[in-house]
Design a protein around this motif. Structure first.
Motif, PDB file in Angstrom:
ATOM      1  N   THR A  96     -40.373 -24.801 -63.524  1.00 44.04           N
ATOM      2  CA  THR A  96     -40.090 -25.708 -64.629  1.00 44.04           C
ATOM      3  C   THR A  96     -39.273 -24.974 -65.687  1.00 44.04           C
ATOM      4  O   THR A  96     -39.665 -23.907 -66.141  1.00 44.04           O
ATOM      5  CB  THR A  96     -41.401 -26.219 -65.256  1.00 44.04           C
ATOM      6  OG1 THR A  96     -42.204 -26.793 -64.234  1.00 44.04           O
ATOM      7  CG2 THR A  96     -41.127 -27.258 -66.326  1.00 44.04           C
ATOM      8  N   GLY A  97     -38.148 -25.558 -66.051  1.00 43.89           N
ATOM      9  CA  GLY A  97     -37.290 -24.969 -67.068  1.00 43.89           C
ATOM     10  C   GLY A  97     -35.844 -25.245 -66.738  1.00 43.89           C
ATOM     11  O   GLY A  97     -35.527 -26.009 -65.830  1.00 43.89           O
ATOM     12  N   PHE A  98     -34.963 -24.616 -67.474  1.00 50.16           N
ATOM     13  CA  PHE A  98     -33.537 -24.778 -67.242  1.00 50.16           C
ATOM     14  C   PHE A  98     -33.113 -23.786 -66.173  1.00 50.16           C
ATOM     15  O   PHE A  98     -33.256 -22.581 -66.338  1.00 50.16           O
ATOM     16  CB  PHE A  98     -32.753 -24.541 -68.535  1.00 50.16           C
ATOM     17  CG  PHE A  98     -31.285 -24.765 -68.378  1.00 50.16           C
ATOM     18  CD1 PHE A  98     -30.781 -26.052 -68.345  1.00 50.16           C
ATOM     19  CD2 PHE A  98     -30.415 -23.696 -68.237  1.00 50.16           C
ATOM     20  CE1 PHE A  98     -29.425 -26.280 -68.188  1.00 50.16           C
ATOM     21  CE2 PHE A  98     -29.064 -23.909 -68.087  1.00 50.16           C
ATOM     22  CZ  PHE A  98     -28.558 -25.200 -68.057  1.00 50.16           C
ATOM     23  N   ILE A  99     -32.599 -24.298 -65.068  1.00 52.06           N
ATOM     24  CA  ILE A  99     -32.215 -23.462 -63.935  1.00 52.06           C
ATOM     25  C   ILE A  99     -30.741 -23.721 -63.637  1.00 52.06           C
ATOM     26  O   ILE A  99     -30.337 -24.877 -63.467  1.00 52.06           O
ATOM     27  CB  ILE A  99     -33.081 -23.786 -62.702  1.00 52.06           C
ATOM     28  CG1 ILE A  99     -34.555 -23.618 -63.054  1.00 52.06           C
ATOM     29  CG2 ILE A  99     -32.697 -22.900 -61.534  1.00 52.06           C
ATOM     30  CD1 ILE A  99     -35.494 -24.208 -62.044  1.00 52.06           C
ATOM     31  N   ILE A 100     -29.958 -22.675 -63.556  1.00 52.07           N
ATOM     32  CA  ILE A 100     -28.530 -22.845 -63.322  1.00 52.07           C
ATOM     33  C   ILE A 100     -28.260 -23.142 -61.843  1.00 52.07           C
ATOM     34  O   ILE A 100     -29.063 -22.792 -60.976  1.00 52.07           O
ATOM     35  CB  ILE A 100     -27.737 -21.605 -63.801  1.00 52.07           C
ATOM     36  CG1 ILE A 100     -28.170 -20.346 -63.056  1.00 52.07           C
ATOM     37  CG2 ILE A 100     -27.884 -21.426 -65.310  1.00 52.07           C
ATOM     38  CD1 ILE A 100     -27.332 -19.124 -63.379  1.00 52.07           C
ATOM     39  N   PRO A 101     -27.146 -23.798 -61.540  1.00 52.10           N
ATOM     40  CA  PRO A 101     -26.834 -24.161 -60.150  1.00 52.10           C
ATOM     41  C   PRO A 101     -26.830 -22.971 -59.189  1.00 52.10           C
ATOM     42  O   PRO A 101     -27.248 -23.103 -58.035  1.00 52.10           O
ATOM     43  CB  PRO A 101     -25.441 -24.793 -60.246  1.00 52.10           C
ATOM     44  CG  PRO A 101     -25.360 -25.308 -61.636  1.00 52.10           C
ATOM     45  CD  PRO A 101     -26.152 -24.342 -62.474  1.00 52.10           C
TER      46      PRO A 101
ATOM     47  N   ILE B 124     -34.535 -17.720 -82.579  1.00 56.59           N
ATOM     48  CA  ILE B 124     -34.262 -18.453 -81.345  1.00 56.59           C
ATOM     49  C   ILE B 124     -34.327 -17.449 -80.205  1.00 56.59           C
ATOM     50  O   ILE B 124     -33.701 -16.386 -80.270  1.00 56.59           O
ATOM     51  CB  ILE B 124     -32.874 -19.125 -81.403  1.00 56.59           C
ATOM     52  CG1 ILE B 124     -32.834 -20.135 -82.549  1.00 56.59           C
ATOM     53  CG2 ILE B 124     -32.554 -19.805 -80.068  1.00 56.59           C
ATOM     54  CD1 ILE B 124     -31.444 -20.689 -82.826  1.00 56.59           C
ATOM     55  N   GLN B 125     -35.083 -17.773 -79.191  1.00 56.66           N
ATOM     56  CA  GLN B 125     -35.229 -16.849 -78.079  1.00 56.66           C
ATOM     57  C   GLN B 125     -35.066 -17.579 -76.749  1.00 56.66           C
ATOM     58  O   GLN B 125     -35.293 -18.785 -76.664  1.00 56.66           O
ATOM     59  CB  GLN B 125     -36.587 -16.158 -78.123  1.00 56.66           C
ATOM     60  CG  GLN B 125     -37.753 -17.118 -78.036  1.00 56.66           C
ATOM     61  CD  GLN B 125     -39.087 -16.412 -78.164  1.00 56.66           C
ATOM     62  OE1 GLN B 125     -39.133 -15.195 -78.163  1.00 56.66           O
ATOM     63  NE2 GLN B 125     -40.152 -17.154 -78.255  1.00 56.66           N
ATOM     64  N   ALA B 126     -34.667 -16.840 -75.750  1.00 55.94           N
ATOM     65  CA  ALA B 126     -34.518 -17.403 -74.410  1.00 55.94           C
ATOM     66  C   ALA B 126     -35.897 -17.566 -73.779  1.00 55.94           C
ATOM     67  O   ALA B 126     -36.765 -16.701 -73.922  1.00 55.94           O
ATOM     68  CB  ALA B 126     -33.658 -16.483 -73.552  1.00 55.94           C
ATOM     69  N   LEU B 127     -36.099 -18.674 -73.108  1.00 51.45           N
ATOM     70  CA  LEU B 127     -37.355 -18.913 -72.413  1.00 51.45           C
ATOM     71  C   LEU B 127     -37.127 -18.788 -70.917  1.00 51.45           C
ATOM     72  O   LEU B 127     -36.137 -19.283 -70.391  1.00 51.45           O
ATOM     73  CB  LEU B 127     -37.894 -20.301 -72.741  1.00 51.45           C
ATOM     74  CG  LEU B 127     -38.226 -20.565 -74.207  1.00 51.45           C
ATOM     75  CD1 LEU B 127     -38.667 -22.008 -74.403  1.00 51.45           C
ATOM     76  CD2 LEU B 127     -39.310 -19.615 -74.677  1.00 51.45           C
ATOM     77  N   LYS B 128     -38.025 -18.141 -70.251  1.00 52.39           N
ATOM     78  CA  LYS B 128     -37.939 -18.009 -68.801  1.00 52.39           C
ATOM     79  C   LYS B 128     -38.605 -19.220 -68.163  1.00 52.39           C
ATOM     80  O   LYS B 128     -39.563 -19.765 -68.707  1.00 52.39           O
ATOM     81  CB  LYS B 128     -38.619 -16.721 -68.356  1.00 52.39           C
ATOM     82  CG  LYS B 128     -37.944 -15.478 -68.920  1.00 52.39           C
ATOM     83  CD  LYS B 128     -38.140 -14.317 -68.005  1.00 52.39           C
ATOM     84  CE  LYS B 128     -37.497 -13.070 -68.559  1.00 52.39           C
ATOM     85  NZ  LYS B 128     -36.111 -12.958 -68.315  1.00 52.39           N
ATOM     86  N   PRO B 129     -38.107 -19.645 -67.013  1.00 57.65           N
ATOM     87  CA  PRO B 129     -38.750 -20.772 -66.324  1.00 57.65           C
ATOM     88  C   PRO B 129     -40.205 -20.447 -65.975  1.00 57.65           C
ATOM     89  O   PRO B 129     -40.557 -19.297 -65.725  1.00 57.65           O
ATOM     90  CB  PRO B 129     -37.917 -20.927 -65.047  1.00 57.65           C
ATOM     91  CG  PRO B 129     -36.597 -20.311 -65.377  1.00 57.65           C
ATOM     92  CD  PRO B 129     -36.902 -19.191 -66.324  1.00 57.65           C
ATOM     93  N   LYS B 130     -41.033 -21.475 -65.987  1.00 62.50           N
ATOM     94  CA  LYS B 130     -42.448 -21.337 -65.628  1.00 62.50           C
ATOM     95  C   LYS B 130     -42.569 -21.592 -64.126  1.00 62.50           C
ATOM     96  O   LYS B 130     -42.060 -22.599 -63.615  1.00 62.50           O
ATOM     97  CB  LYS B 130     -43.278 -22.358 -66.405  1.00 62.50           C
ATOM     98  CG  LYS B 130     -44.738 -22.354 -66.055  1.00 62.50           C
ATOM     99  CD  LYS B 130     -45.469 -23.456 -66.800  1.00 62.50           C
ATOM    100  CE  LYS B 130     -46.855 -23.621 -66.232  1.00 62.50           C
ATOM    101  NZ  LYS B 130     -47.486 -24.845 -66.704  1.00 62.50           N
ATOM    102  N   ILE B 131     -43.234 -20.684 -63.429  1.00 60.50           N
ATOM    103  CA  ILE B 131     -43.387 -20.805 -61.977  1.00 60.50           C
ATOM    104  C   ILE B 131     -44.867 -20.949 -61.655  1.00 60.50           C
ATOM    105  O   ILE B 131     -45.682 -20.149 -62.116  1.00 60.50           O
ATOM    106  CB  ILE B 131     -42.806 -19.569 -61.259  1.00 60.50           C
ATOM    107  CG1 ILE B 131     -41.321 -19.403 -61.616  1.00 60.50           C
ATOM    108  CG2 ILE B 131     -42.989 -19.694 -59.752  1.00 60.50           C
ATOM    109  CD1 ILE B 131     -40.698 -18.128 -61.101  1.00 60.50           C
ATOM    110  N   THR B 132     -45.198 -21.984 -60.891  1.00 59.67           N
ATOM    111  CA  THR B 132     -46.581 -22.174 -60.438  1.00 59.67           C
ATOM    112  C   THR B 132     -46.592 -22.300 -58.923  1.00 59.67           C
ATOM    113  O   THR B 132     -45.664 -22.859 -58.324  1.00 59.67           O
ATOM    114  CB  THR B 132     -47.231 -23.420 -61.065  1.00 59.67           C
ATOM    115  OG1 THR B 132     -46.448 -24.568 -60.749  1.00 59.67           O
ATOM    116  CG2 THR B 132     -47.340 -23.295 -62.572  1.00 59.67           C
TER     117      THR B 132
END
Length: 177
Positions: A96-101, A16-24
């Motif tokens: 796109t991804g999980f972004i904290i407040p 299990i690894q952390a995924l970084k948000p995808k930025i376009t």
């Protein structure tokens, strides 16, 4: 502590690894944009567009719907609300991804700094979509997912740092207080 190292070994052992948000990034050219006035939420005929018109237009732009209202188009005959202006270049950044407040707050602060120097833009926007199948929608409220799972909010920030906050939720959810 010890619990943290146990948790990390569990993640690595189970691949299990952390995924970084995808930025376009993209640049939209010759984009028709609604004319807005920060103090006119309902809009004024021939002067400015309403919040509802902006929200609909923004959805079309973010989903790359053509705004030219050609009769030969089978996808959409939508056009930009009146009054509008053509912007030579508009910048669109999608994360796109999980972004904290806290990250969203930082983005909002950076966008407000944009107007610190003279710019041609009169307004800019930050839209945050929740996941349709998220177990929580607002605060600790359970997310009711029936058909669409809508769960979003949108800030429109004006040059004078006034702002509009628009929120959308599904039919099974309540707006936050």
């Amino acid at each position: 502590g010890a619990e943290g190292s146990t948790l990390m070994s569990y993640f690595s052992k189970n691949q299990i690894q952390a995924l970084k948000p995808k930025i376009t990034f993209s640049t939209l050219r010759d984009l028709q944009c609604p004319v807005l006035q920060s103090n006119e939420l309902q809009g004024k005929p021939d002067e400015s567009c309403s919040t509802e018109e902006l929200f609909e237009w923004l959805g079309a732009v973010l989903n790359q719907v053509s705004l030219d209202n050609k009769s030969s188009s089978f996808l959409s005959t939508y056009c930009c609300p009146q009054p509008n202006t053509v912007v030579e270049k508009a910048f669109l950044c999608t994360i796109t991804g999980f972004i904290i407040p806290e990250t969203i707050i930082q983005l909002l602060e950076q966008l407000c700094c944009y107007f610190g120097e003279p710019k041609l833009a009169y307004w800019l926007t930050l839209t945050v979509h929740g996941f349709a199948d998220s177990p929580v929608s607002w605060r600790e409220s359970e997310h009711g997912f029936h058909k669409g799972g809508e769960n979003l909010y949108n800030f429109v920030i004006f040059r004078n740092l006034d702002y509009w906050l628009q929120m959308a939720v599904g039919t099974n959810d309540d707006c936050p207080p």
